[in-house]
Motif scaffolding. Structure first.
Motif, PDB file in Angstrom:
ATOM      1  N   ASN A  55      21.799  56.218 146.712  1.00 22.44           N
ATOM      2  CA  ASN A  55      21.955  54.777 146.892  1.00 22.44           C
ATOM      3  C   ASN A  55      22.440  54.522 148.314  1.00 22.44           C
ATOM      4  O   ASN A  55      23.628  54.634 148.608  1.00 22.44           O
ATOM      5  CB  ASN A  55      22.954  54.237 145.868  1.00 22.44           C
ATOM      6  N   ASP A  73      25.322  49.161 141.216  1.00 27.52           N
ATOM      7  CA  ASP A  73      24.370  49.664 140.226  1.00 27.52           C
ATOM      8  C   ASP A  73      23.060  50.116 140.879  1.00 27.52           C
ATOM      9  O   ASP A  73      22.388  49.335 141.562  1.00 27.52           O
ATOM     10  CB  ASP A  73      24.085  48.569 139.197  1.00 27.52           C
ATOM     11  N   LYS A 126      17.236  49.550 143.172  1.00 24.14           N
ATOM     12  CA  LYS A 126      15.808  49.873 143.119  1.00 24.14           C
ATOM     13  C   LYS A 126      14.969  48.619 142.869  1.00 24.14           C
ATOM     14  O   LYS A 126      13.904  48.442 143.465  1.00 24.14           O
ATOM     15  CB  LYS A 126      15.538  50.903 142.020  1.00 24.14           C
ATOM     16  N   GLU A 127      15.448  47.759 141.990  1.00 26.13           N
ATOM     17  CA  GLU A 127      14.733  46.513 141.704  1.00 26.13           C
ATOM     18  C   GLU A 127      14.697  45.621 142.946  1.00 26.13           C
ATOM     19  O   GLU A 127      13.667  45.030 143.278  1.00 26.13           O
ATOM     20  CB  GLU A 127      15.421  45.778 140.545  1.00 26.13           C
ATOM     21  N   MET A 128      15.815  45.535 143.642  1.00 22.02           N
ATOM     22  CA  MET A 128      15.865  44.757 144.883  1.00 22.02           C
ATOM     23  C   MET A 128      14.901  45.331 145.911  1.00 22.02           C
ATOM     24  O   MET A 128      14.175  44.598 146.591  1.00 22.02           O
ATOM     25  CB  MET A 128      17.302  44.751 145.416  1.00 22.02           C
ATOM     26  N   SER A 160      20.114  51.018 139.547  1.00 18.36           N
ATOM     27  CA  SER A 160      18.871  50.434 139.036  1.00 18.36           C
ATOM     28  C   SER A 160      18.623  49.059 139.649  1.00 18.36           C
ATOM     29  O   SER A 160      17.470  48.689 139.930  1.00 18.36           O
ATOM     30  CB  SER A 160      18.904  50.343 137.510  1.00 18.36           C
ATOM     31  N   SER A 161      19.690  48.303 139.897  1.00 16.99           N
ATOM     32  CA  SER A 161      19.518  46.985 140.520  1.00 16.99           C
ATOM     33  C   SER A 161      19.117  47.119 141.988  1.00 16.99           C
ATOM     34  O   SER A 161      18.368  46.287 142.510  1.00 16.99           O
ATOM     35  CB  SER A 161      20.794  46.153 140.386  1.00 16.99           C
ATOM     36  N   SER A 193      21.313  38.630 145.505  1.00 18.97           N
ATOM     37  CA  SER A 193      21.457  38.122 144.133  1.00 18.97           C
ATOM     38  C   SER A 193      20.913  39.094 143.093  1.00 18.97           C
ATOM     39  O   SER A 193      21.220  38.972 141.905  1.00 18.97           O
ATOM     40  CB  SER A 193      20.746  36.770 143.999  1.00 18.97           C
ATOM     41  N   ILE A 194      20.110  40.072 143.531  1.00 21.68           N
ATOM     42  CA  ILE A 194      19.537  41.050 142.601  1.00 21.68           C
ATOM     43  C   ILE A 194      20.501  42.213 142.362  1.00 21.68           C
ATOM     44  O   ILE A 194      20.508  42.822 141.291  1.00 21.68           O
ATOM     45  CB  ILE A 194      18.196  41.598 143.152  1.00 21.68           C
ATOM     46  N   VAL A 195      21.320  42.519 143.354  1.00 25.45           N
ATOM     47  CA  VAL A 195      22.192  43.692 143.275  1.00 25.45           C
ATOM     48  C   VAL A 195      23.371  43.420 142.336  1.00 25.45           C
ATOM     49  O   VAL A 195      24.089  42.428 142.485  1.00 25.45           O
ATOM     50  CB  VAL A 195      22.713  44.088 144.670  1.00 25.45           C
ATOM     51  N   VAL A 196      23.550  44.318 141.382  1.00 26.56           N
ATOM     52  CA  VAL A 196      24.677  44.244 140.444  1.00 26.56           C
ATOM     53  C   VAL A 196      25.785  45.159 140.962  1.00 26.56           C
ATOM     54  O   VAL A 196      25.547  46.341 141.237  1.00 26.56           O
ATOM     55  CB  VAL A 196      24.245  44.683 139.031  1.00 26.56           C
ATOM     56  N   SER A 197      26.988  44.605 141.102  1.00 24.78           N
ATOM     57  CA  SER A 197      28.077  45.390 141.684  1.00 24.78           C
ATOM     58  C   SER A 197      29.418  44.862 141.194  1.00 24.78           C
ATOM     59  O   SER A 197      29.489  43.849 140.485  1.00 24.78           O
ATOM     60  CB  SER A 197      28.029  45.307 143.212  1.00 24.78           C
TER      61      SER A 197
END
Length: 413
Positions: free
Chosen positions: A195, A170, A175-177, A172-173, A222-226
């Motif tokens: 990405n 993902d 970018k948040e990371m 957006s995740s 832990s922030i990355v959604v995959s």
């Protein structure tokens, strides 16, 4: 790896010369230190629910090399795509490290397989190469790496049934990371919406997070959604270190090297077919073309702002055809003043603008015939849309070894 064999320190992911035409895609090798561990240990990975640990210190390196040989040989046979024409693996097992010169030549130049075998035999190593055996070169260089600078990468791996299919990581995740962990680098290209942590190839890697602190990488994961992954592992690496670069005068530059050199711009940068931007620099020894190729995207717009006489320091790999420095970054050190004519002179007799007689030939009043030289025209200094600072290619075009500006110490060369 068996009850009696422990991992010591981090496994190492070592990138080698990125300009070698017969390299694998990432031109990387793995090196691990094994033995009997002592004292503290730390978690460095996980696979199929099982945690992996490595020891900080080693009690003994008295490990049976024949057992290791069999283990590694089986791993390669089970996992390497030997049918691929560019896949030529090799592995080395040794108690004595090869000289550091092997790493430096491997990351900056070309190593000869015969010399590598001679070095391995001289230190009592056991080794095996497959097909043309070039993998022995990378394996030996990886073992000989003695880092002055280093980074880390946490790599997650896909389930085997997912290999070759589209990845889900993902954006957006990511970018948040990237926002929450400034010690990481090359995560996302915001300008080009790329990405970067997820590879484009059909390899087993799901994504990799790079940074300066291994503990940060575990938290960043832990922030990355995959999609679900089968495991992860932390590596110590030479990525983002500029280890591949050598400072040279222009006439000292050789094919397939990566160099840092400086000189004056001798022609206005120009675009060629394909969108590549070319210019030439010179020093007291000679001159060479430099190129910002199309994949460097907006970096090309920076290069177009250079003017004849600007003094720059360029960083990049050397191509064979044409013999050119493929720019990774540039430091603009001095900018010339750009003076442009903004108005023809006015005839003092007639009050009318005079007419140019041609480039460098002055002006003449078409009414009374009075002549004036070029200095009588009105000139102004033009604003430069470039500064004396570093510029780098975007994240989407960055090489594994290239040091991003967020890591750079401007005095590191």
């Amino acid at each position: 790896m068996g009850r009696s064999i422990d991992l010591i320190g981090f496994p190492r992911l070592v990138r080698l010369n990125p300009n070698i035409p017969w390299k694998t895609r990432g031109n990387g090798a793995i090196a691990i230190h094994v033995g009997i561990g002592r004292g503290e240990k730390r978690k460095i990975g996980k696979r199929k629910g099982k945690d992996f640990y490595s020891f900080i210190s080693v009690e003994s390196e008295d490990v049976n090399k024949n057992i290791l040989f069999e283990i590694v040989d089986n791993v390669i046979k089970d996992n390497a795509v030997i049918s691929d024409k560019k896949t030529n693996p090799g592995f080395v097992i040794c108690r004595e490290k090869p000289p550091e010169e092997i790493y430096l030549r491997g990351v900056r130049g070309i190593l000869d397989l015969k010399k590598i075998k001679y070095v391995l035999d001289s230190i009592g190593a056991v080794y095996k190469g497959y097909k043309n055996k070039r993998g022995l070169i990378g394996a030996t260089a990886a073992i000989s790496w003695n880092p002055n600078d280093k980074t880390y990468e946490l790599i997650t791996y896909r389930h085997r049934e997912k290999w070759g299919t589209d990845r889900y990581v993902d954006e957006s995740s990511v970018k948040e990371m990237d926002r929450r962990f400034p010690g990481t680098f090359d995560n996302y290209d915001y300008k080009n919406k790329h990405n970067r942590i997820a590879p484009n190839s059909p390899c087993p890697v799901l994504y990799g997070i790079r940074g300066d602190n291994p503990d940060d990488l575990i938290m960043a994961k832990s922030i990355v959604v995959s999609e679900e992954y089968s495991g992860w592992l932390l590596f110590e690496t030479n990525q983002g270190t500029d280890d591949h670069l050598q400072r040279k005068k222009i006439t000292e530059i050789n094919l397939f090297e990566s160099v840092v050199t400086e000189g004056k711009v001798v022609n206005k940068p120009f675009a060629i077919k394909g969108g590549h931007v070319i210019f030439r620099i010179k020093d007291e020894s000679g001159s060479i073309d430099c190129a910002a190729y199309e994949p460097t995207k907006e970096f090309r717009e920076v290069i177009k702002q250079l003017e004849i006489g600007d003094f720059v320091e360029v960083y990049g790999g050397v191509r064979k055809e044409p013999f050119t420095i493929n720019l990774e970054k540039i430091q603009v050190k001095e900018l010339v003043k750009v003076i442009k004519k903004v108005e023809n002179p006015i005839c003092p007799n007639c009050g009318k603008h005079m007419k140019s007689l041609g480039k460098g030939q002055g002006y003449r009043c078409i009414k009374c015939g009075l002549k004036k030289d070029e200095s009588f025209a009105k000139h102004e200094e033009m604003k430069r849309n470039i500064k004396t600072t570093f510029y780098e290619v975007p994240v989407c075009a960055r090489r594994h070894l290239s040091k991003p500006l967020k890591r750079i110490n401007h005095n590191h060369f």
